[in-house]
Design a protein around this motif. Structure first.
Motif: not given
Length: 118
Positions: A41, A48-49, A51, A60, A64, A67-68, A74, A76, A94
């Motif tokens: 990251v 966007v990711v 996960i 995940g 998340a 990473l928030r 994100m 899922a 997500f």
């Protein structure tokens, strides 16, 4: 071109997602563990990711949560069919949930939800 980081421990699914994202004109990067995701990251600054919920080290949802603070959208991804998973994913931050196996159009739809229009 949108930059997408894929966090998926299954190498076949990881490769498939990278190919699908390329077909959607995205620049895709992929890693297999949450610890490598945290480094990626910072290194790649994705738009966007995606996960996988069932990751090693931590799931995940926990990733998340870490990473928030980045405010990166994100999505899922899961092979789990549990009916409450979509609500749990939304509550975890997500923007959407992809249930494996999914089609290219499903991935495109979730990216459209996650990414702002140019």
């Amino acid at each position: 071109m949108k930059r997408v980081l894929v966090i998926e421990d299954d190498h076949r699914m990881r490769d498939l997602l990278v190919r699908q994202l390329s077909a959607l004109s995205c620049e895709a990067f992929a890693v297999g563990t949450p610890s490598s995701a945290l480094r990626a990251v910072d290194a790649h600054r994705p738009d966007v990711v995606v996960i996988d919920i069932g990751l090693p080290e931590m799931d995940g949802f926990a990733l998340a949560d870490l990473l928030r603070h980045t405010r990166i959208p994100m999505v899922a991804s899961t092979g789990d069919a549990h009916p409450d998973l979509e609500e749990r994913a939304r509550e975890a931050g997500f923007t959407g949930l992809l249930r494996k196996p999914f089609r290219l159009r499903d991935l495109a739809r979730e990216l459209d939800r996650a990414l702002p229009r140019d």
